[in-house]
Enzyme design. Structure first.
Site, PDB file in Angstrom:
ATOM      1  CB  SER A   1      -8.857  -5.590  -1.578  1.00 51.07           C
ATOM      2  OG  SER A   1      -7.485  -5.311  -1.712  1.00 51.07           O
TER       3      SER A   1
ATOM      4  CE1 TYR B   1       0.347  10.684   7.859  1.00 54.43           C
ATOM      5  CE2 TYR B   1      -0.492  11.287   5.699  1.00 54.43           C
ATOM      6  CZ  TYR B   1       0.120  10.374   6.533  1.00 54.43           C
ATOM      7  OH  TYR B   1       0.511   9.157   6.030  1.00 54.43           O
TER       8      TYR B   1
ATOM      9  CG  ASP C   1      -8.328   3.295   5.456  1.00 52.11           C
ATOM     10  OD1 ASP C   1      -7.568   4.289   5.390  1.00 52.11           O
ATOM     11  OD2 ASP C   1      -8.042   2.197   4.932  1.00 52.11           O
TER      12      ASP C   1
HETATM   13  N1  ADP Z   1     -14.577 -12.494   4.111  1.00 55.93           N
HETATM   14  C1  ADP Z   1     -13.440 -12.024   3.559  1.00 55.93           C
HETATM   15  N2  ADP Z   1     -13.444 -11.651   2.255  1.00 55.93           N
HETATM   16  C2  ADP Z   1     -12.342 -11.192   1.675  1.00 55.93           C
HETATM   17  N3  ADP Z   1     -11.153 -11.050   2.314  1.00 55.93           N
HETATM   18  C3  ADP Z   1     -11.080 -11.409   3.594  1.00 55.93           C
HETATM   19  C4  ADP Z   1     -12.224 -11.884   4.287  1.00 55.93           C
HETATM   20  N4  ADP Z   1     -11.846 -12.131   5.565  1.00 55.93           N
HETATM   21  C5  ADP Z   1     -10.540 -11.837   5.657  1.00 55.93           C
HETATM   22  N5  ADP Z   1     -10.045 -11.416   4.476  1.00 55.93           N
HETATM   23  C6  ADP Z   1      -8.677 -10.997   4.245  1.00 55.93           C
HETATM   24  O1  ADP Z   1      -8.700  -9.595   4.321  1.00 55.93           O
HETATM   25  C7  ADP Z   1      -7.773  -9.015   3.425  1.00 55.93           C
HETATM   26  C8  ADP Z   1      -8.304  -7.677   2.984  1.00 55.93           C
HETATM   27  O2  ADP Z   1      -8.494  -6.867   4.127  1.00 55.93           O
HETATM   28  P1  ADP Z   1      -9.377  -5.582   4.089  1.00 55.93           P
HETATM   29  O3  ADP Z   1      -9.237  -4.952   5.439  1.00 55.93           O
HETATM   30  O4  ADP Z   1     -10.753  -5.875   3.628  1.00 55.93           O
HETATM   31  O5  ADP Z   1      -8.607  -4.734   2.975  1.00 55.93           O
HETATM   32  P2  ADP Z   1      -8.959  -3.360   2.299  1.00 55.93           P
HETATM   33  O6  ADP Z   1      -9.573  -2.478   3.385  1.00 55.93           O
HETATM   34  O7  ADP Z   1      -7.660  -2.846   1.818  1.00 55.93           O
HETATM   35  O8  ADP Z   1      -9.934  -3.610   1.177  1.00 55.93           O
HETATM   36  C9  ADP Z   1      -7.607 -10.029   2.313  1.00 55.93           C
HETATM   37  O9  ADP Z   1      -6.237 -10.102   1.969  1.00 55.93           O
HETATM   38  C10 ADP Z   1      -8.051 -11.355   2.916  1.00 55.93           C
HETATM   39  O10 ADP Z   1      -6.928 -12.174   3.215  1.00 55.93           O
HETATM   40  C1  PAZ Z   2      -2.785   3.456   3.396  1.00 56.77           C
HETATM   41  C2  PAZ Z   2      -4.018   3.054   2.630  1.00 56.77           C
HETATM   42  C3  PAZ Z   2      -3.643   2.702   1.212  1.00 56.77           C
HETATM   43  C4  PAZ Z   2      -4.637   1.820   3.320  1.00 56.77           C
HETATM   44  O1  PAZ Z   2      -5.710   1.361   2.539  1.00 56.77           O
HETATM   45  P1  PAZ Z   2      -6.313  -0.123   2.698  1.00 56.77           P
HETATM   46  O2  PAZ Z   2      -5.217  -1.088   2.793  1.00 56.77           O
HETATM   47  O3  PAZ Z   2      -7.131  -0.099   3.982  1.00 56.77           O
HETATM   48  O4  PAZ Z   2      -7.199  -0.336   1.512  1.00 56.77           O
HETATM   49  C5  PAZ Z   2      -5.099   4.198   2.680  1.00 56.77           C
HETATM   50  O5  PAZ Z   2      -5.314   4.575   3.989  1.00 56.77           O
HETATM   51  C6  PAZ Z   2      -4.666   5.394   1.870  1.00 56.77           C
HETATM   52  O6  PAZ Z   2      -4.840   5.446   0.678  1.00 56.77           O
HETATM   53  N1  PAZ Z   2      -4.073   6.416   2.542  1.00 56.77           N
HETATM   54  C7  PAZ Z   2      -3.600   7.645   1.919  1.00 56.77           C
HETATM   55  C8  PAZ Z   2      -2.128   7.803   2.142  1.00 56.77           C
HETATM   56  C9  PAZ Z   2      -1.763   8.059   3.592  1.00 56.77           C
HETATM   57  O7  PAZ Z   2      -2.498   7.677   4.518  1.00 56.77           O
HETATM   58  O8  PAZ Z   2      -0.705   8.677   3.805  1.00 56.77           O
HETATM   59  K     K Z   3      -8.817  -0.728   5.712  1.00 58.17           K
END
Ligand code: ADP
Ligand code: PAZ
Ligand code: K
Length: 249
Positions: free
Chosen positions: A10, A93, A102
């Site tokens: 995201s 894995y 990540d």
């Molecule tokens: N400054 C910010 N901007 C956007 N999302 C944020 C922020 N702080 C907290 N969040 C929360 O973090 C979530 C996304 O987490 P994040 O670890 O960035 O996800 P991803 O790694 O999957 O992109 C969102 O659902 C939101 O609720």
């Molecule tokens: C599990 C995840 C979708 C998490 O991604 P995030 O929520 O941090 O954007 C990412 O680590 C991913 O695509 N993993 C590959 C599948 C796995 O870890 O088995």
């Molecule tokens: K993440």
């Protein structure tokens, strides 16, 4: 200065390290590549030389961001890649390349900070749990939908669940049984998250007794920090692992 990026599903988390390569001087969360460029170019103060990044996006998306960074800032870019073993941690894995990078970096960082067994919980688009034993063996983990996905699935696949973000925020003032849709959904999803966390803690206790450290990271970590008062909330845990996986040469 060094630019660090964590490209999630995201959001892109970014931060800039000072010339010492250690001290963060600024950082942020952006939704798009162009918003990232805007944040970095706004600030004339950054003298970027290098960039290191981790991405769970498609290779095409990541390649295009890397090309952009090279083009605009002239940085050299180092990307985290899958490995079987690093810094005393063994990827658990069956096919090590399939483990989300990540997750890998967060658990590397967690094991490093804990110097022992740890449970790493990441609350992003997805929620993930990873178990690392005291000998550095990654035992595997779990993936489930994060708060935004749970909420949006309900909104998308039902006809009568509709509410806006401000109402959602208000609903989190309590965890009492909901008396309107927004409360029922928001609190229900919150309890799912908390239940997930408590189950992971039980499993970690079965493995290691009380001898482990719990790390909470990801944008929504604060939603569950209350149920694990002893946990360490480390928002930049992925960056800790990123520095280990992509050292400055
Ligand atoms: N400054 C910010 N901007 C956007 N999302 C944020 C922020 N702080 C907290 N969040 C929360 O973090 C979530 C996304 O987490 P994040 O670890 O960035 O996800 P991803 O790694 O999957 O992109 C969102 O659902 C939101 O609720
Ligand atoms: C599990 C995840 C979708 C998490 O991604 P995030 O929520 O941090 O954007 C990412 O680590 C991913 O695509 N993993 C590959 C599948 C796995 O870890 O088995
Ligand atoms: K993440």
């Amino acid at each position: 200065m060094i630019l660090e990026l964590d490209c999630g599903n995201s959001f892109i988390k970014w931060r800039v390290l000072d010339f010492d390569g250690v001290t963060p001087i600024e950082g942020g969360v952006v939704g798009t590549d162009s918003a990232l460029l805007a944040s970095l170019s706004d600030a004339d103060k950054f003298k970027l030389k290098k960039c290191r990044l981790v991405s769970v996006r498609t290779p095409q998306e990541t390649d295009s961001l890397v090309a952009l960074l090279i083009d605009v800032f002239g940085v050299s870019v180092s990307r985290a890649v899958p490995v079987r073993e690093l810094a005393g941690v063994k990827n658990g894995y069956n096919d090590y390349e399939r483990l989300g990078l990540d997750r890998w970096l967060a658990l590397l960082g967690g094991f490093h900070l804990a110097s022992g067994a740890c449970l790493v919980l990441d609350f992003g688009t997805a929620v993930t749990a990873d178990f690392v034993a005291a000998d550095g063996e990654h035992l595997g983990g779990f993936i489930c939908p994060g708060m935004p996905l749970m909420r949006n699935q309900l909104r998308t696949h039902t006809r009568r669940i509709r509410y806006d973000d401000t109402a959602a925020e208000r609903a989190h003032e309590s965890l009492a049984p909901g008396r309107e849709t927004v409360e029922a959904v928001e609190r229900g999803c919150m309890l799912m998250l908390r239940g997930f966390v408590l189950t992971q803690l039980e499993l970690a206790k079965e493995y290691w007794g009380n001898d482990f450290v719990v790390f909470l990271t990801g944008g929504d970590a604060n939603l569950v920090s209350g149920v694990v008062p002893d946990a360490k909330v480390v928002p930049d845990l992925v960056f800790v692992g990123l520095a280990m996986a992509c050292p400055l040469s």
